[in-house]
Design a protein around this motif. Structure first.
Motif, PDB file in Angstrom:
ATOM      1  N   MET A   3       0.857  -1.182   0.000  1.00  0.00           N
ATOM      2  CA  MET A   3       0.000   0.000   0.000  1.00  0.00           C
ATOM      3  C   MET A   3       0.897   1.237   0.000  1.00  0.00           C
ATOM      4  SD  MET A   3      -2.856   1.175   2.869  1.00  0.00           S
ATOM      5  CE  MET A   3      -3.440  -0.477   3.031  1.00  0.00           C
ATOM      6  N   LYS A   4       0.570   2.190  -0.867  1.00  0.00           N
ATOM      7  CA  LYS A   4       1.351   3.416  -0.951  1.00  0.00           C
ATOM      8  C   LYS A   4       1.041   4.312   0.236  1.00  0.00           C
ATOM      9  CE  LYS A   4       1.782   3.437  -5.915  1.00  0.00           C
ATOM     10  NZ  LYS A   4       1.569   4.141  -7.164  1.00  0.00           N
ATOM     11  N   ARG A   5       2.013   5.169   0.543  1.00  0.00           N
ATOM     12  CA  ARG A   5       1.878   6.048   1.708  1.00  0.00           C
ATOM     13  C   ARG A   5       0.610   6.910   1.640  1.00  0.00           C
ATOM     14  NH1 ARG A   5       6.165   9.717   4.941  1.00  0.00           N
ATOM     15  NH2 ARG A   5       4.633  10.881   6.127  1.00  0.00           N
ATOM     16  N   GLU A   6       0.355   7.504   0.494  1.00  0.00           N
ATOM     17  CA  GLU A   6      -0.801   8.386   0.348  1.00  0.00           C
ATOM     18  C   GLU A   6      -2.112   7.642   0.643  1.00  0.00           C
ATOM     19  OE1 GLU A   6      -2.679  10.266  -3.501  1.00  0.00           O
ATOM     20  OE2 GLU A   6      -0.845  11.352  -2.952  1.00  0.00           O
ATOM     21  N   GLU A   7      -2.218   6.432   0.136  1.00  0.00           N
ATOM     22  CA  GLU A   7      -3.428   5.628   0.386  1.00  0.00           C
ATOM     23  C   GLU A   7      -3.525   5.232   1.861  1.00  0.00           C
ATOM     24  OE1 GLU A   7      -5.560   1.460  -0.987  1.00  0.00           O
ATOM     25  OE2 GLU A   7      -3.784   2.147  -2.059  1.00  0.00           O
ATOM     26  N   ALA A   8      -2.394   4.853   2.460  1.00  0.00           N
ATOM     27  CA  ALA A   8      -2.380   4.489   3.884  1.00  0.00           C
ATOM     28  C   ALA A   8      -2.786   5.678   4.750  1.00  0.00           C
ATOM     29  CB  ALA A   8      -1.002   3.980   4.283  1.00  0.00           C
ATOM     30  N   GLU A   9      -2.269   6.859   4.439  1.00  0.00           N
ATOM     31  CA  GLU A   9      -2.632   8.060   5.198  1.00  0.00           C
ATOM     32  C   GLU A   9      -4.124   8.353   5.078  1.00  0.00           C
ATOM     33  OE1 GLU A   9      -0.134  11.242   3.845  1.00  0.00           O
ATOM     34  OE2 GLU A   9       1.604  10.515   4.973  1.00  0.00           O
ATOM     35  N   ARG A  10      -4.665   8.215   3.864  1.00  0.00           N
ATOM     36  CA  ARG A  10      -6.090   8.458   3.658  1.00  0.00           C
ATOM     37  C   ARG A  10      -6.934   7.481   4.472  1.00  0.00           C
ATOM     38  NH1 ARG A  10      -9.794   6.098   1.289  1.00  0.00           N
ATOM     39  NH2 ARG A  10      -8.488   4.671   0.112  1.00  0.00           N
ATOM     40  N   ILE A  11      -6.536   6.220   4.480  1.00  0.00           N
ATOM     41  CA  ILE A  11      -7.277   5.202   5.241  1.00  0.00           C
ATOM     42  C   ILE A  11      -7.198   5.500   6.738  1.00  0.00           C
ATOM     43  CG2 ILE A  11      -7.266   2.762   5.919  1.00  0.00           C
ATOM     44  CD1 ILE A  11      -6.453   2.145   2.975  1.00  0.00           C
ATOM     45  N   ILE A  12      -6.024   5.849   7.218  1.00  0.00           N
ATOM     46  CA  ILE A  12      -5.847   6.167   8.640  1.00  0.00           C
ATOM     47  C   ILE A  12      -6.709   7.366   9.027  1.00  0.00           C
ATOM     48  CG2 ILE A  12      -4.208   7.070  10.348  1.00  0.00           C
ATOM     49  CD1 ILE A  12      -2.050   5.353   8.860  1.00  0.00           C
ATOM     50  N   MET A  13      -6.671   8.409   8.218  1.00  0.00           N
ATOM     51  CA  MET A  13      -7.445   9.612   8.531  1.00  0.00           C
ATOM     52  C   MET A  13      -8.946   9.329   8.469  1.00  0.00           C
ATOM     53  SD  MET A  13      -5.017  12.437   6.630  1.00  0.00           S
ATOM     54  CE  MET A  13      -6.275  13.691   6.589  1.00  0.00           C
ATOM     55  N   ASP A  14      -9.356   8.590   7.456  1.00  0.00           N
ATOM     56  CA  ASP A  14     -10.769   8.268   7.308  1.00  0.00           C
ATOM     57  C   ASP A  14     -11.259   7.436   8.498  1.00  0.00           C
ATOM     58  OD1 ASP A  14     -12.824   8.844   5.355  1.00  0.00           O
ATOM     59  OD2 ASP A  14     -12.984   6.682   5.065  1.00  0.00           O
ATOM     60  N   THR A  15     -10.474   6.460   8.895  1.00  0.00           N
ATOM     61  CA  THR A  15     -10.824   5.617  10.040  1.00  0.00           C
ATOM     62  C   THR A  15     -10.863   6.439  11.322  1.00  0.00           C
ATOM     63  OG1 THR A  15      -9.814   3.714   8.949  1.00  0.00           O
ATOM     64  CG2 THR A  15     -10.176   3.541  11.329  1.00  0.00           C
ATOM     65  N   THR A  16      -9.905   7.339  11.488  1.00  0.00           N
ATOM     66  CA  THR A  16      -9.882   8.223  12.660  1.00  0.00           C
ATOM     67  C   THR A  16     -11.160   9.036  12.741  1.00  0.00           C
ATOM     68  OG1 THR A  16      -7.469   8.365  12.619  1.00  0.00           O
ATOM     69  CG2 THR A  16      -8.645  10.147  13.748  1.00  0.00           C
ATOM     70  N   MET A  17     -11.544   9.662  11.632  1.00  0.00           N
ATOM     71  CA  MET A  17     -12.745  10.502  11.636  1.00  0.00           C
ATOM     72  C   MET A  17     -14.003   9.679  11.910  1.00  0.00           C
ATOM     73  SD  MET A  17     -11.978  13.395   8.714  1.00  0.00           S
ATOM     74  CE  MET A  17     -11.175  12.364   7.498  1.00  0.00           C
ATOM     75  N   LYS A  18     -14.082   8.481  11.345  1.00  0.00           N
ATOM     76  CA  LYS A  18     -15.248   7.621  11.583  1.00  0.00           C
ATOM     77  C   LYS A  18     -15.347   7.209  13.057  1.00  0.00           C
ATOM     78  CE  LYS A  18     -15.757   5.683   6.966  1.00  0.00           C
ATOM     79  NZ  LYS A  18     -15.529   4.519   6.094  1.00  0.00           N
ATOM     80  N   LEU A  19     -14.209   6.806  13.634  1.00  0.00           N
ATOM     81  CA  LEU A  19     -14.224   6.369  15.036  1.00  0.00           C
ATOM     82  C   LEU A  19     -14.587   7.514  15.978  1.00  0.00           C
ATOM     83  CD1 LEU A  19     -11.150   3.971  15.224  1.00  0.00           C
ATOM     84  CD2 LEU A  19     -13.553   3.376  15.556  1.00  0.00           C
ATOM     85  N   ILE A  20     -14.035   8.689  15.737  1.00  0.00           N
ATOM     86  CA  ILE A  20     -14.326   9.834  16.602  1.00  0.00           C
ATOM     87  C   ILE A  20     -15.762  10.295  16.404  1.00  0.00           C
ATOM     88  CG2 ILE A  20     -13.753  12.258  17.057  1.00  0.00           C
ATOM     89  CD1 ILE A  20     -10.787  11.420  16.604  1.00  0.00           C
ATOM     90  N   ALA A  21     -16.254  10.259  15.176  1.00  0.00           N
ATOM     91  CA  ALA A  21     -17.651  10.622  14.916  1.00  0.00           C
ATOM     92  C   ALA A  21     -18.599   9.689  15.668  1.00  0.00           C
ATOM     93  CB  ALA A  21     -17.941  10.574  13.420  1.00  0.00           C
ATOM     94  N   LYS A  22     -18.221   8.435  15.755  1.00  0.00           N
ATOM     95  CA  LYS A  22     -19.077   7.433  16.413  1.00  0.00           C
ATOM     96  C   LYS A  22     -18.942   7.452  17.934  1.00  0.00           C
ATOM     97  CE  LYS A  22     -19.965   2.477  16.522  1.00  0.00           C
ATOM     98  NZ  LYS A  22     -19.491   1.162  16.091  1.00  0.00           N
ATOM     99  N   ASN A  23     -17.699   7.534  18.432  1.00  0.00           N
ATOM    100  CA  ASN A  23     -17.448   7.342  19.864  1.00  0.00           C
ATOM    101  C   ASN A  23     -16.994   8.580  20.620  1.00  0.00           C
ATOM    102  OD1 ASN A  23     -17.944   4.552  19.457  1.00  0.00           O
ATOM    103  ND2 ASN A  23     -15.841   4.281  18.785  1.00  0.00           N
ATOM    104  N   GLY A  24     -16.683   9.653  19.910  1.00  0.00           N
ATOM    105  CA  GLY A  24     -16.194  10.862  20.564  1.00  0.00           C
ATOM    106  C   GLY A  24     -14.679  10.864  20.672  1.00  0.00           C
ATOM    107  N   LEU A  25     -14.146  12.031  20.901  1.00  0.00           N
ATOM    108  CA  LEU A  25     -12.697  12.224  20.965  1.00  0.00           C
ATOM    109  C   LEU A  25     -12.106  11.712  22.275  1.00  0.00           C
ATOM    110  CD1 LEU A  25     -10.304  13.368  19.400  1.00  0.00           C
ATOM    111  CD2 LEU A  25     -10.789  15.584  20.397  1.00  0.00           C
ATOM    112  N   ALA A  26     -12.883  11.749  23.343  1.00  0.00           N
ATOM    113  CA  ALA A  26     -12.368  11.348  24.656  1.00  0.00           C
ATOM    114  C   ALA A  26     -11.910   9.888  24.673  1.00  0.00           C
ATOM    115  CB  ALA A  26     -13.424  11.584  25.726  1.00  0.00           C
TER     116      ALA A  26
END
Length: 194
Positions: free
Chosen positions: A1-24
């Protein structure tokens, strides 16, 4: 997996998890577990938790700034405040709804910034400063910077509040709801502009 794609997946997953469970409840370990990415690789890409969160924030921030540019400054200067903000409202609510979990993440992170560092959008955002100048020209009686900020934040905050309710399926996503929200915004603006 290329870096750009990995970064996009990480960021997308981060936003989904925080949207669902909160930042805390957010941790870097959650992201590595969810994405199946080595923790050292994630730190090589983002260095810190704060850098990851900031980069996620920037994904939607620039789009929101572009929507703020939709305020018709000429109409605003001429005193047609409602018409000037109406287009921005339509563009903003449509953007926020279409960005669903990114929107939920964005406002969760904004709350974090407000608590952490007394974040002030006007310091960073030249577009908001331009709107403020035009607004001060438009209103017959002079308004203070504080009153101008209240008017601008009122439009942004009410729009985002209802967009979040639509995203969470507490309100239907249709033109009737959007018109209802505009009626609320318009009534409040008229009151604030007295």
């Amino acid at each position: 997996m290329k870096r750009e794609e990995a970064e996009r997946i990480i960021m997308d997953t981060t936003m989904k998890l925080i949207a669902k469970n909160g930042l805390a409840s957010f941790s870097m370990r959650q992201i590595t577990d969810e994405c199946g990415i080595n923790e050292s690789l994630m730190y090589r890409y983002f260095e810190t938790r704060e850098n990851l969160l900031r980069q996620c924030y920037e994904v939607l921030y620039q789009k929101i700034i572009d929507v703020h540019k939709d305020v018709d400054l000429e109409k605003l200067r001429q005193g047609d405040v409602l018409e000037a903000f109406h287009k921005m409202y339509i563009e903003m609510i449509d953007l926020l709804i279409s960005e669903d979990y990114r929107t939920l993440f964005y406002y969760e992170y904004c709350e974090y910034l407000n608590v952490k560092a007394n974040h002030d959008a006007f310091k960073k955002n030249a577009v908001l400063k331009d709107i403020m100048k035009a607004l001060k020209t438009a209103i017959p009686t002079s308004i203070t910077d504080k009153e101008g900020r209240i008017i601008i934040y009122y439009v942004v905050d009410v729009t985002s509040c209802f967009a979040k309710r639509i995203i969470r399926n507490n309100l239907p996503n249709n033109e009737e709801t959007k018109e209802y929200v505009w009626c609320i915004l318009k009534a409040g603006l008229m009151n604030l502009l007295k």
